[in-house]
Design a protein around this motif. Structure first.
Motif, PDB file in Angstrom:
ATOM      1  N   ALA A 278       9.453  -5.453   2.675  1.00 34.69           N
ATOM      2  CA  ALA A 278       9.979  -5.865   1.113  1.00 34.69           C
ATOM      3  C   ALA A 278      10.320  -4.459   0.807  1.00 34.69           C
ATOM      4  N   ALA A 279      11.326  -4.435  -0.325  1.00 37.20           N
ATOM      5  CA  ALA A 279      11.799  -3.320  -0.698  1.00 37.20           C
ATOM      6  C   ALA A 279      10.792  -2.510  -1.746  1.00 37.20           C
ATOM      7  N   ALA A 280       9.872  -3.593  -2.487  1.00 37.29           N
ATOM      8  CA  ALA A 280       8.925  -3.018  -3.201  1.00 37.29           C
ATOM      9  C   ALA A 280       7.969  -4.202  -3.212  1.00 37.29           C
ATOM     10  N   VAL A 281       6.780  -3.835  -3.426  1.00 40.84           N
ATOM     11  CA  VAL A 281       5.426  -4.437  -3.532  1.00 40.84           C
ATOM     12  C   VAL A 281       4.409  -4.267  -4.551  1.00 40.84           C
ATOM     13  N   ALA A 282       3.894  -5.225  -5.062  1.00 39.56           N
ATOM     14  CA  ALA A 282       2.796  -5.062  -6.019  1.00 39.56           C
ATOM     15  C   ALA A 282       1.570  -6.056  -5.523  1.00 39.56           C
ATOM     16  N   GLY A 283       0.416  -5.411  -5.360  1.00 39.28           N
ATOM     17  CA  GLY A 283      -0.728  -6.272  -4.912  1.00 39.28           C
ATOM     18  C   GLY A 283      -1.308  -5.763  -3.494  1.00 39.28           C
ATOM     19  N   PRO A 284      -2.357  -6.290  -3.066  1.00 40.77           N
ATOM     20  CA  PRO A 284      -2.867  -7.485  -3.474  1.00 40.77           C
ATOM     21  C   PRO A 284      -3.604  -7.652  -4.713  1.00 40.77           C
ATOM     22  N   PHE A 285      -3.568  -8.779  -5.228  1.00 42.28           N
ATOM     23  CA  PHE A 285      -4.280  -8.820  -6.659  1.00 42.28           C
ATOM     24  C   PHE A 285      -5.177 -10.256  -6.291  1.00 42.28           C
TER      25      PHE A 285
ATOM     26  N   GLY B  37       3.458  -0.286 -12.169  1.00 47.52           N
ATOM     27  CA  GLY B  37       3.533  -0.743 -11.001  1.00 47.52           C
ATOM     28  C   GLY B  37       5.044  -0.915 -10.513  1.00 47.52           C
ATOM     29  N   PRO B  38       5.285  -0.940  -9.332  1.00 48.84           N
ATOM     30  CA  PRO B  38       6.739  -1.012  -8.905  1.00 48.84           C
ATOM     31  C   PRO B  38       7.284  -2.498  -8.983  1.00 48.84           C
ATOM     32  N   VAL B  39       6.377  -3.550  -9.144  1.00 47.33           N
ATOM     33  CA  VAL B  39       6.924  -4.755  -9.365  1.00 47.33           C
ATOM     34  C   VAL B  39       6.302  -5.622 -10.460  1.00 47.33           C
ATOM     35  N   ASP B  40       6.940  -6.167 -11.240  1.00 47.14           N
ATOM     36  CA  ASP B  40       6.398  -7.077 -12.464  1.00 47.14           C
ATOM     37  C   ASP B  40       5.792  -6.085 -13.344  1.00 47.14           C
ATOM     38  N   ARG B  41       6.304  -5.122 -13.997  1.00 46.48           N
ATOM     39  CA  ARG B  41       5.789  -4.215 -14.981  1.00 46.48           C
ATOM     40  C   ARG B  41       5.759  -5.010 -16.315  1.00 46.48           C
TER      41      ARG B  41
ATOM     42  N   TYR C 188       6.823  -9.414  -4.604  1.00 42.64           N
ATOM     43  CA  TYR C 188       7.683  -8.720  -3.892  1.00 42.64           C
ATOM     44  C   TYR C 188       8.896  -8.676  -4.645  1.00 42.64           C
ATOM     45  N   ARG C 189       9.786  -7.660  -4.199  1.00 45.20           N
ATOM     46  CA  ARG C 189      11.274  -7.469  -4.224  1.00 45.20           C
ATOM     47  C   ARG C 189      11.727  -6.900  -3.108  1.00 45.20           C
ATOM     48  N   PHE C 190      13.168  -7.532  -2.953  1.00 45.81           N
ATOM     49  CA  PHE C 190      13.777  -7.605  -1.819  1.00 45.81           C
ATOM     50  C   PHE C 190      15.027  -6.754  -1.795  1.00 45.81           C
TER      51      PHE C 190
ATOM     52  N   VAL D 286      16.102 -14.873  -0.249  1.00 44.27           N
ATOM     53  CA  VAL D 286      14.686 -15.012  -0.758  1.00 44.27           C
ATOM     54  C   VAL D 286      14.085 -15.626   0.171  1.00 44.27           C
ATOM     55  N   THR D 287      14.484 -16.667   1.046  1.00 46.27           N
ATOM     56  CA  THR D 287      13.637 -17.082   1.955  1.00 46.27           C
ATOM     57  C   THR D 287      13.608 -16.198   3.211  1.00 46.27           C
ATOM     58  N   ALA D 288      14.650 -15.537   3.476  1.00 50.34           N
ATOM     59  CA  ALA D 288      14.658 -14.569   4.534  1.00 50.34           C
ATOM     60  C   ALA D 288      13.673 -13.462   4.250  1.00 50.34           C
ATOM     61  N   GLY D 289      13.650 -13.147   3.206  1.00 50.80           N
ATOM     62  CA  GLY D 289      12.498 -11.988   2.694  1.00 50.80           C
ATOM     63  C   GLY D 289      11.140 -12.608   2.628  1.00 50.80           C
ATOM     64  N   GLN D 290      11.001 -13.817   2.394  1.00 50.48           N
ATOM     65  CA  GLN D 290       9.766 -14.301   2.654  1.00 50.48           C
ATOM     66  C   GLN D 290       9.244 -14.577   3.979  1.00 50.48           C
ATOM     67  N   GLN D 291      10.299 -14.912   4.735  1.00 45.17           N
ATOM     68  CA  GLN D 291       9.687 -15.040   6.388  1.00 45.17           C
ATOM     69  C   GLN D 291       9.752 -13.650   6.680  1.00 45.17           C
ATOM     70  N   GLY D 292      10.000 -12.512   6.105  1.00 48.41           N
ATOM     71  CA  GLY D 292       9.740 -11.063   6.720  1.00 48.41           C
ATOM     72  C   GLY D 292       8.281 -10.933   6.248  1.00 48.41           C
ATOM     73  N   VAL D 293       7.993 -11.064   5.170  1.00 49.86           N
ATOM     74  CA  VAL D 293       6.684 -10.547   4.621  1.00 49.86           C
ATOM     75  C   VAL D 293       5.445 -11.458   4.966  1.00 49.86           C
ATOM     76  N   THR D 294       6.032 -12.636   5.600  1.00 49.43           N
ATOM     77  CA  THR D 294       4.659 -13.454   6.134  1.00 49.43           C
ATOM     78  C   THR D 294       4.816 -13.473   7.648  1.00 49.43           C
ATOM     79  N   ALA D 295       5.784 -12.860   8.125  1.00 42.60           N
ATOM     80  CA  ALA D 295       5.623 -12.795   9.760  1.00 42.60           C
ATOM     81  C   ALA D 295       4.269 -12.261  10.226  1.00 42.60           C
TER      82      ALA D 295
END
Length: 772
Positions: free
Chosen positions: A80-87, A113-117, A194-196, A205-214
């Protein structure tokens, strides 16, 4: 050039009716174009600005803490380009005394944080156990009884103090506590934001989700929320209006162009002597042309300016209502839309007047002064002579030949009538499609009787005005209803607010048993549920969450979770309602009873007698209201009817203008006809017939265009509203209706021709001779 504009203004004053027609039609068409283009250009702008400002999460994901560790989630998120968490995340079931039922709560150390300020707009952030921050939009007004700063919420025996209010544009949670406090709340899920690098489409978004859940366990991911779904929800209402506003806007502008060309052409023909006088006074050919262009430009500019102002007001109102929850400033129509409209519409109108104005420019003074006012009538005379051998009344045969005297003017008038009929045909089809859909989606009339058993025992005290509660058990009440005279089917149901992991808002799950297939729901894809862990949803629900029939979702309530497969798609409007069955309810809250019974009876059955028979057995039941068809379709239909009436009126005014020009040019002929015995009534019939013939032809030509516009506009509106229309809802033009629509052109033409025809009929022979 200083003398040109006074002459142009004088021409405007002489032709008040034509000037008013031009101004009104330009205002109407400009308004619709500005609203449509403004909504189209700005519908996602406020959302995108707010999302960019707060680095909103493009994907919010919830994972089962028992299936995957925080370390593995962090490692998998490297793509991912930017991540916040795990929460850590938990759903707090609040005590019944609270205004809210539950809170999706996340343990988070700080609002940055980098995501969802997060925007902490009141109070402060939670810094120690026992404190909580609630998610609330600063622009929304909360009612009495809403949680206040320094108030408390109680969940699971723990009391937490509200120390602040924050706002998440990602809608990632309803509340936040410190990570230490979250540990004591026994979290069951882990949230990742996540931000992609690429997230413009669902595929991205689906491709990004597949990347972070691989590499993660297959059943670790329990829920996601895409920012595209949030944006689609926000822009849904504005985008619904765009298709038909665009079509009506272009139709209105086309009618404006035709009428302008007709007005200027008629002004040039009727003003030959005026042109000659201007040239004999020293006006150059270019100045004469400018006079006629100015005559049109003045009302066109006025109408365009008014349309831009009105269009901005309407578009801003729609955008503000749609995007106010995102706190995005600067809601309104982009400036380029206003500039392009202010320049483009008057230029287009002036262009339509250019050819007849060039004709005025080319006439010499001698030609203009010596020209007769009567048109060359060779074609009209030949047609009238050929019709004189028929059995048609003489007034009718003469009227049928009149349009051939001025074929160019007739063509412009016919085109305006065609567009008027097109508008009427589109409006009728649009109205039938929308009302058919709304009737089916709201199940209006599908249920004969609804009986309410009151709130479930687990829901606390009933609200004011609610039925007091059933006296018999659930099974006994259903048996009473089935035994009532004339009853043919009974479907029992109850609702339960449940949570989709990763989403902030609850969904309402309606659990059915009995004859639920008799309730009027129409299955569009898949099938009805027939076992536990199955649900049926709407097209809007699927679109807003990026799901499809066959996918699996997780529903959470009362500390329990159930994985449910989407087995079907039904026709109804809500994106926050899920349909399921009693077997699925037994997995979550088996103690609940049905509190709504929907009943159908045999035709002719007295419903009052059924109600009385049921209340005699259980006085705690109460009769409920029928299904509400909603107001949105009514608003759209009212808008369409108004626009259609306006366009139809404008088309009739175009006919009015044509008849005025024709009768002025042919006043000598009318005087001769009256001198040989033609009555005023026959004059009226002759003139009206000349236009109704055009109306009949315009109806035949306009209907196919209207049907084609309907086939383009209705699916586009459905797509904007995130609903699905079955194909049969587009088949709304039976043969009888098409025959009636032909009359629309006749009515438009006859209405526009009647009053100037009556005025011409009242003209005396003496007046004609005096004018000559």
């Amino acid at each position: 050039m200083s003398a040109v504009w006074p002459v142009a203004r004088a021409a405007v004053r002489r032709r008040r009716v034509q000037t008013l027609v031009i101004a009104v039609v330009v205002l109407l068409s400009t308004t619709m174009i500005v609203v449509a283009l403004g909504l189209l250009a700005a519908s996602s702008g406020p959302f995108d600005r707010a999302y960019s400002k707060q680095s909103g999460a493009q994907l919010t994901a919830s994972y089962d803490r028992s299936k995957v560790t925080d370390a593995r989630l962090t490692e998998a998120a490297r793509s991912a380009a930017a991540v916040a968490g795990p929460f850590a995340q938990a759903t707090l079931e609040l005590d019944r005394s609270q205004m809210m039922d539950s809170l999706a709560t996340v343990g988070r150390a700080d609002p940055g944080g980098p995501v969802d300020r997060l925007n902490v707009w009141q109070g402060r952030w939670a810094t120690k156990p026992g404190e909580i921050v609630l998610n609330r939009n600063p622009i929304n007004k909360e009612g009495r009884g809403a949680p206040q700063l320094n108030g408390t919420v109680t969940a699971g025996g723990q009391t937490l103090t509200i120390v602040g209010f924050a706002y998440s544009v990602s809608q990632s949670a309803e509340a936040w506590v410190t990570p230490e406090q979250m540990n004591s709340l026994h979290p069951t899920a882990t949230q990742m934001l996540y931000r992609f690098a690429h997230a413009a489409t669902n595929a991205d978004v689906t491709a990004g989700q597949q990347g972070v859940t691989a590499g993660l366990p297959a059943d670790a991911l329990i829920g996601t929320q895409s920012y595209l779904a949030l944006r689609a929800m926000a822009a849904g209402e504005p985008n619904t209006f765009v298709p038909f506003l665009m079509v009506f806007g272009w139709l209105g502008l086309a009618v404006a162009v035709l009428i302008v060309a007709n007005v200027v052409s008629g002004a040039v023909v009727a003003g030959f002597k005026h042109i000659g006088v201007l040239k004999s006074l020293g006006f150059t050919p270019t100045q004469v042309m400018t006079v006629y262009l100015g005559m049109i430009s003045i009302p066109a500019v006025v109408g365009c300016a008014g349309g831009v102002v009105l269009g901005n007001v309407l578009a801003t109102s729609l955008l503000t209502r749609a995007f106010e929850n995102y706190g995005a400033g600067g809601l309104g129509v982009p400036i380029w839309v206003d500039v392009a409209t202010l320049l483009g519409v008057p230029a287009l109108v002036a262009l339509s007047a250019l050819l007849p104005a060039l004709r005025a420019r080319s006439l010499s003074a001698a030609q203009a002064i010596s020209a007769g006012s009567a048109p060359r009538a060779g074609r009209a005379l030949r047609v009238q002579r050929s019709l004189s051998g028929t059995r048609l009344p003489r007034a009718v045969s003469l009227g049928l030949g009149l349009p051939f005297a001025r074929p160019g003017r007739t063509a412009l008038t016919l085109a305006a009538v065609v567009l008027g009929v097109t508008s009427v045909t589109l409006a009728v089809g649009l109205g039938k499609s929308l009302t058919t859909y709304q009737t089916a989606a709201s199940r209006a009339g599908a249920v004969d009787l609804t009986m309410i058993a009151g709130p479930n025992s687990t829901e606390g005290e009933p609200p004011p005005g609610a039925p007091p509660g059933a006296k018999l058990t659930d099974a006994e009440d259903e048996a009473v209803l089935r035994a009532a005279p004339g009853v043919t089917s009974v479907a029992a149901s109850t609702d339960l607010g449940m949570r989709l992991p990763g989403a902030q808002a609850d969904v309402r799950v309606s659990f059915y048993r009995g004859d639920f297939d008799q309730l009027g729901f129409r299955i569009l894809a898949g099938r009805w549920f027939d076992g536990p862990g199955q649900v049926v949803v709407s097209e809007r629900f699927l679109r807003q969450r990026g799901l499809a029939v066959g996918d699996t979702i997780t529903l959470q309530s009362k500390g329990k979770s159930v994985r449910a497969q989407i087995v079907g798609k039904a026709m109804y409007n809500s994106g926050d309602e899920v349909l399921s069955n009693w077997a699925t309810l037994a997995l979550i809250a088996p103690e609940l009873r049905a509190n709504v019974y929907e009943v159908n009876v045999k035709p002719g059955t007295d419903l009052d007698a059924v109600v009385q028979a049921v209340l005699a057995k259980d006085s705690g039941l109460a009769e409920g209201e029928g299904q509400d068809p909603g107001t949105f379709v009514a608003v759209v239909l009212a808008t369409v009817v108004l626009l259609t009436l306006m366009l139809g009126t404008v088309a009739a005014l175009g006919v009015f203008n044509t008849v005025v020009l024709n009768t002025r040019e042919r006043r000598r002929d009318l005087g001769m006809l009256k001198s040989i015995g033609m009555t005023p009534a026959q004059v009226t019939v002759m003139v009206v017939t000349s236009m109704t013939a055009l109306g009949a032809v315009g109806g035949l030509l306009g209907i196919p265009l209207g049907v084609l516009a309907h086939r383009l506009v209705v699916p586009a509106m459905a797509n904007g509203a995130q609903i699905e229309l079955p194909d049969f809802m587009l088949e709304v033009y039976p043969a009888g209706l098409l025959a009636l629509l032909v009359l629309a052109g006749i009515v438009i033409s006859a209405a526009g021709a009647y009053f100037p025809a009556r005025a011409a009929a009242r003209t005396t022979i003496a007046e004609v001779l005096h004018n000559e």
